[in-house]
Write a protein that holds these residues in place. Structure first.
Motif, PDB file in Angstrom:
ATOM      1  N   GLN A  54       1.040   4.166  -3.160  1.00 61.07           N
ATOM      2  CA  GLN A  54       0.740   5.581  -2.929  1.00 61.07           C
ATOM      3  C   GLN A  54       1.903   6.502  -3.286  1.00 61.07           C
ATOM      4  O   GLN A  54       1.753   7.718  -3.290  1.00 61.07           O
TER       5      GLN A  54
ATOM      6  N   ARG B 286       0.828  -1.212   0.000  1.00 61.09           N
ATOM      7  CA  ARG B 286       0.000   0.000   0.000  1.00 61.09           C
ATOM      8  C   ARG B 286       0.858   1.257   0.000  1.00 61.09           C
ATOM      9  O   ARG B 286       0.551   2.228  -0.711  1.00 61.09           O
ATOM     10  N   ARG B 287       1.939   1.254   0.757  1.00 64.42           N
ATOM     11  CA  ARG B 287       2.824   2.422   0.781  1.00 64.42           C
ATOM     12  C   ARG B 287       3.445   2.664  -0.598  1.00 64.42           C
ATOM     13  O   ARG B 287       3.557   3.801  -1.052  1.00 64.42           O
TER      14      ARG B 287
END
Length: 452
Positions: free
Chosen positions: A438, A434-435
């Motif tokens: 993004q 997820r990091r």
């Protein structure tokens, strides 16, 4: 079956007058964490244990706090967890004024092993091996890049256009290696003194690219040595104005960095992998062990390749495995059987990168092999050459996201490594994906900024 280890004559009472003593543990990513404590405090911990903040398992490799893990977080108040120091791991660091260093592991309040502690995960697997009558022996090789940079210069340059410690792309080059003579001398001088016997050191396929082979030992010795090797290389390198990176893929211009694991199982003082009458000297036990690793490899892949960058190394035609294959003395495959005598026949698992948490990588490999033995899995014919015989075989995961999804679907992973560990590890890899998703990368800016 012999190995070199260190057994320091440590009496806790002798630490009381030490100004400070170091202890070290690893987090879920394999990052070395620890503290400098007074000798009196460490002596007390050796007798009765201690505690450390559960935040150790509540932050990622960049020390950002997870917002999705159930084990710890703001919802628990980052309570303490148990910490036990293993006195048998004590050694004095010759580059740090012979300061004592002791390794630790984590426990629950009742003294039972903490399920998500990497060292405890490995010890759990080794108990299984012991119950089957086996002692796993493991030796680790590391490839890495040595940079003529400092922590300050890295940031001043924005981690770009970095200077390597040697120039030119020359494998096995004494000339290139001697460019950092003082650093190399200190590695061979200091590392054996702390129980990390180096068998070989040479240049690899890129400027500043080194490879080291660490002598084999029991599985827990091998994992401890691997963790300490990376930390020691960093600390010794800093004293020579060098940064050492074990990133799986430092540059698209050069091959990636592996963390290959050599394994054998010993029983009643003999190598259980060896059978003089077997094909290539392989016993049925070894064939089942290899079959077990092949069977589990797609499901446990995230433990061998735990980061986004890990998958940049695992590309075709670069001596990095991309399919669940095995072969005889073949560096194109995931599992390379190295023929030899009754003492030297072994398996090299080539999937892990240098970025792999050694405790978890070894745990995954041994647990998978034992699964194959216990379930008497059969081994198909080896591939040859450039993966001839694997043409229709499904590729291993291409991304951390795909590997994490495989792990999430795997009931076998929970059976082999424990439900609590797999849950926590999954949550941390989901966070990592997820990091990345993004993030805005240089590649995106260069490719799209002007034209969309």
């Amino acid at each position: 079956m012999t190995s070199t280890t260190i057994r320091a004559p440590l009496n806790p009472a002798t630490l009381v007058d030490e100004p400070f003593v170091r202890f070290a543990v690893t987090d879920i990513d394999g990052v070395c964490r620890g503290k400098h404590l007074s000798g009196e405090k460490v002596a007390s911990m050796l007798k009765g244990g201690g505690t450390i903040a559960s935040a150790l398992f509540g932050w990622d490799i960049a020390d950002e706090l997870y917002d999705n893990v159930s084990f710890t977080g703001f919802h628990t108040g980052y309570n303490d967890i148990g910490l036990q120091l293993d006195a048998s791991t004590a050694r004095q660091l010759p580059w740090d004024d012979n300061r004592w260093l002791i390794l630790g592991e984590h426990v629950n309040a009742d003294g039972t092993p903490l399920a998500i502690c990497p060292r405890q995960v490995l010890k759990k697997v080794l108990k299984k091996a012991e119950s089957m009558g086996f002692t796993p022996m493991v030796g680790v090789e590391f490839e890495w890049f040595v940079l003529k940079e400092t922590e300050i210069s890295l940031r001043e340059k924005g981690f770009r256009n970095l200077q390597t410690a040697s120039q030119g792309l020359t494998n096995y080059s004494p000339f290139r290696l001697s460019a950092e003579h003082g650093f190399v001398r200190d590695l061979f001088d200091y590392l054996p003194k702390i129980g990390i016997p180096l068998e070989a050191l040479h240049t690899e396929a890129g400027p500043g690219n080194f490879e080291a082979a660490i002598r084999y030992g029991t599985a827990i010795e091998a994992a401890d040595r691997a963790m300490l090797f990376k930390q020691a290389v960093r600390e010794i390198g800093r004293r020579h104005g060098l940064i050492n990176t074990f990133l799986a893929k430092y540059s698209t211009a050069y091959a990636g960095c592996g963390g290959h694991m050599h394994q054998s199982l010993w029983k009643d003082g003999a190598n259980a992998f060896f059978d003089a009458k077997g094909d290539h000297g392989m016993s049925e036990t070894m064939r089942q062990y290899v079959a077990g690793q092949l069977h589990c490899l797609p499901q446990l892949f995230a433990l061998y390749a735990p980061f986004i960058n890990s998958y940049k190394r695992l590309v075709d035609n670069n001596l990095a495995p991309t399919k669940p294959t095995w072969g005889i003395d073949n560096r194109n495959v995931s599992l390379r059987v190295i023929p030899g005598s009754a003492s030297s026949l072994r398996l090299e698992t080539r999937t892990p990168g240098a970025d792999t948490n050694p405790y978890l990588g070894i745990a995954a490999a041994v647990a998978s092999g034992l699964y194959g033995i216990e379930n008497k899995l059969s081994l198909q014919a080896p591939v040859t050459g450039a993966n001839k015989g694997a043409e229709g075989m499904e590729r291993l995961p291409r991304t951390l996201s795909e590997a994490t999804e495989n792990l999430e679907r795997s009931a076998l992973a929970r059976e082999l490594l424990g439900d609590g560990f797999v849950t926590h590890f999954l949550q941390t890899r989901q966070w990592e994906v997820r990091r990345f998703n993004q993030a805005v990368t240089d590649w995106e800016l260069q490719r799209y900024l002007e034209l969309v």
